[in-house]
Structures are given as structure tokens and as C-alpha cells.
Design an enzyme around this catalytic site. Structure first.
Site, short mmCIF file in Angstrom:
data_model
loop_
_atom_site.label_atom_id
_atom_site.label_comp_id
_atom_site.label_asym_id
_atom_site.label_seq_id
_atom_site.Cartn_x
_atom_site.Cartn_y
_atom_site.Cartn_z
N CYS A 1 -4.18 0.58 -2.26
CA CYS A 1 -4.01 -0.62 -1.44
C CYS A 1 -2.93 -1.54 -2.02
O CYS A 1 -2.65 -1.51 -3.22
CB CYS A 1 -5.32 -1.40 -1.37
N GLU B 1 -2.87 -4.84 -2.58
CA GLU B 1 -3.27 -5.81 -3.61
C GLU B 1 -3.56 -5.12 -4.93
O GLU B 1 -3.28 -5.65 -6.01
CB GLU B 1 -4.44 -6.69 -3.15
N ASN C 1 0.83 -1.20 0.00
CA ASN C 1 0.00 0.00 0.00
C ASN C 1 0.87 1.25 0.00
O ASN C 1 1.97 1.29 0.57
CB ASN C 1 -1.02 0.01 1.15
N GLU D 1 0.32 5.27 0.70
CA GLU D 1 -0.63 6.26 1.22
C GLU D 1 -0.30 7.67 0.75
O GLU D 1 0.75 7.92 0.14
CB GLU D 1 -0.64 6.17 2.75
N1 THU Z 1 -5.36 -1.42 2.80
C1 THU Z 1 -4.84 -2.27 1.86
O1 THU Z 1 -3.69 -2.07 1.39
N2 THU Z 1 -5.60 -3.29 1.43
C2 THU Z 1 -6.86 -3.55 1.86
O2 THU Z 1 -7.58 -4.36 1.30
C3 THU Z 1 -7.35 -2.87 3.06
C4 THU Z 1 -6.70 -1.55 3.32
C5 THU Z 1 -4.54 -0.32 3.28
C6 THU Z 1 -5.01 1.04 2.84
C7 THU Z 1 -4.37 1.92 3.90
O3 THU Z 1 -3.04 2.20 3.52
C8 THU Z 1 -4.32 1.04 5.14
O4 THU Z 1 -4.50 -0.29 4.68
C9 THU Z 1 -5.41 1.36 6.16
O5 THU Z 1 -6.66 1.37 5.60
#
Ligand code: THU
Length: 129
Positions: A53, A55, A42, A44
Site C-alpha cells: 500500500c 502509506e 502503492n 501492485e
Molecule cells: N491500497 C493502499 O495503497 N492503501 C490502503 O490503505 C488501501 C488499499 C491500495 C492497495 C491496492 O493497490 C489498491 O489500493 C486496491 O486495494
């Protein structure tokens, strides 16, 4: 269940996560039918909605490198229970994966749950018809 090598690749990918806001690293490893493995984490942003995210990073990397057919996806999170992918990621999986593609969800202790894309997002919106 995905083999341990694939799970370890997802864990390694999570170490590259850029998560200064959530401190919640996610890693993913996506196997293409041609044998290539695409990893992702991920990423941000201060404007939270721009976050990508883990995946989805792996899927978009694969698509941008020309892969179109996939075998399996592994998602790792530092969670007590095997991590649950968000709704947006489930919709992206439906776009690119067969409905029976196995997705292995991995917790911090490496316990796993395997679900198909169909189980993750039943009765999905798949086209404009
Ligand atoms: N996040 C993911 O990378 N994958 C998911 O399916 C759920 C959420 C990340 C997004 C963000 O950086 C952190 O988790 C908190 O939501």
C-alpha cells in the site's frame, strides 16, 4: 489538518502508483520529526497479496532511511470520501507512530478528515506481552 503542500506531495506521489490491476492509485506523505518528508505510492503485483500500500511504502522508506520519530501522515486516494487506510496499514502505523499522531485522509476533491492512530486502530496489538 495537514498543509496544502503536504497534500500536494501525497497527490504527486500517487501519480507514481503502479496499479495495473486495481487502477486505484494511492499516495502518501510522511513527515519525520527531523523535517524529512517521505512519500510513497502503492505498488501492485500479479500475485495480489504481494501488493504494498501507498502509506506503507512511505513508512518503510522512512524506516529504511533511519527515521524513527514522526509528526504526521497524509494519505490521498481518488475516492469520493476521504480515503480509509486498510487494516494492515493501521497495524504498521501502530508499530511506528505515537498513538496521538495525526493522519490526514484526503479525497479526490481534497476534502479531508483527520484521525489519530488511536482512533484508526483502538485496542491494538502492540507487543508480544
Ligand atoms: N491500497 C493502499 O495503497 N492503501 C490502503 O490503505 C488501501 C488499499 C491500495 C492497495 C491496492 O493497490 C489498491 O489500493 C486496491 O486495494
Amino acid at each position: 489538518m495537514a498543509d496544502t503542500k503536504l497534500i500536494d506531495l501525497a497527490i504527486e506521489a500517487s501519480k507514481n502508483a503502479y496499479v495495473p490491476y486495481s487502477h486505484f492509485p494511492i499516495g502518501a506523505a510522511l513527515v519525520a520529526k527531523d523535517g524529512r518528508v517521505f512519500t510513497g505510492c502503492n505498488v501492485e503485483n500479479a500475485s495480489f497479496g504481494l501488493t504494498n500500500c501507498g502509506e506503507r511504502t512511505a513508512i518503510f522508506k522512512a524506516i529504511s532511511e533511519g527515521a524513527r520519530e514522526f509528526e504526521e501522515l497524509v494519505i490521498f486516494g481518488k475516492t469520493e470520501q476521504p480515503v480509509s487506510p486498510c487494516g494492515a496499514c493501521r497495524q504498521v502505523m501502530v508499530e511506528f507512530f505515537e498513538k496521538d499522531l495525526p493522519v490526514t485522509l484526503v479525497a479526490e476533491d481534497k476534502s479531508t478528515v483527520v484521525m489519530t492512530v488511536q482512533e484508526l486502530l483502538p485496542y491494538s496489538f502492540t507487543d508480544l506481552k
